[in-house]
Design an enzyme around this catalytic site. Structure first.
Site, PDB file in Angstrom:
ATOM      1  N   CYS A  99       0.852  -1.182   0.000  1.00  0.00           N
ATOM      2  CA  CYS A  99       0.000   0.000   0.000  1.00  0.00           C
ATOM      3  C   CYS A  99       0.887   1.230   0.000  1.00  0.00           C
ATOM      4  O   CYS A  99       1.879   1.281   0.739  1.00  0.00           O
ATOM      5  CB  CYS A  99      -0.895  -0.010   1.247  1.00  0.00           C
ATOM      6  N   HIS A 141      -9.035  -3.844  -1.924  1.00  0.00           N
ATOM      7  CA  HIS A 141      -8.033  -3.058  -1.208  1.00  0.00           C
ATOM      8  C   HIS A 141      -8.375  -1.565  -1.276  1.00  0.00           C
ATOM      9  O   HIS A 141      -8.386  -0.865  -0.245  1.00  0.00           O
ATOM     10  CB  HIS A 141      -6.646  -3.331  -1.815  1.00  0.00           C
ATOM     11  N   GLU A 142      -8.678  -1.083  -2.487  1.00  0.00           N
ATOM     12  CA  GLU A 142      -8.945   0.353  -2.648  1.00  0.00           C
ATOM     13  C   GLU A 142     -10.226   0.768  -1.925  1.00  0.00           C
ATOM     14  O   GLU A 142     -10.270   1.812  -1.272  1.00  0.00           O
ATOM     15  CB  GLU A 142      -9.025   0.729  -4.126  1.00  0.00           C
ATOM     16  N   HIS A 145     -10.103   1.473   1.740  1.00  0.00           N
ATOM     17  CA  HIS A 145      -9.619   2.800   2.145  1.00  0.00           C
ATOM     18  C   HIS A 145     -10.785   3.753   2.405  1.00  0.00           C
ATOM     19  O   HIS A 145     -10.663   4.685   3.207  1.00  0.00           O
ATOM     20  CB  HIS A 145      -8.730   3.408   1.053  1.00  0.00           C
TER      21      HIS A 145
HETATM   22 NI    NI Z   1      -3.676   1.053  -0.111  1.00  0.00          NI
END
Ligand code: NI
Length: 177
Positions: A99, A141-142, A145
């Site tokens: 990341c 993953h995105e 966030h």
């Molecule tokens: Ni990330």
């Protein structure tokens, strides 16, 4: 404009981001241009608005031929706004992730193998895709966030979390973002 990427520990990364209310605005296009420029500058596979300190549910991702991930499957360049993710099976797949907010580290992270994602592009046009593999991993993953979740919070085996040079002495650190 290349923007500084917030690093783990900055409390802005723990927030739940706000939905975008208006599409195709100058501000939204400028945000996406900044995300894109910053991601390319850092050779990332994805970037979320909260990582540059913007409290909105906007992510970008995409992998063509990325020198950081020579073995990664290609993922189409995508702007995804107000996303909704739905797993298409209970199957879980584990894989390495990195990341841009957690530089120098990699972790072994479980994710849904197959999922559907919906949302909008910068013009407000609907996106609806069913994906698996690395594409599915990058999206999860995105979008994490946007809910204040960084990948280390999903790691179950902390022996598989560490510095790139220690985990991959041969130099092959496949990862997302
Ligand atoms: Ni990330």
């Amino acid at each position: 404009m290349i923007r500084p990427v917030l690093r783990m520990g900055d409390p802005r990364l723990w927030q739940t981001a706000r939905p975008v209310q208006q599409f195709h605005t100058a501000q939204l296009h400028a945000l996406i241009a900044d995300l894109d420029e910053t991601m390319r500058h850092l050779d990332g596979a994805g970037l979320a608005a909260p990582q540059i300190g913007v409290d909105l549910r906007v992510v970008i991702f995409g992998v063509d031929d990325n020198p950081r991930y020579p073995d990664a499957e290609q993922v189409p360049r995508t702007v995804l706004i107000n996303p909704l993710l739905t797993p298409l099976s209970p199957a879980i797949e584990e894989g390495w992730e990195g990341c841009l907010s957690v530089p120098g580290l990699r972790g072994w992270v479980p994710r849904w193998s197959r999922l559907r994602y919906t949302g909008f592009d910068a013009f407000g046009r609907a996106i609806d895709r069913r994906v698996d593999g690395f594409h599915a991993r990058v999206v999860q993953h995105e979008c994490d966030h946007l809910d204040g979740i960084l990948y280390p919070m999903r790691i179950s085996d902390f022996r598989r979390f560490g510095f790139v040079e220690e985990l991959f002495p041969d130099g092959n650190a496949g990862a997302a973002e």
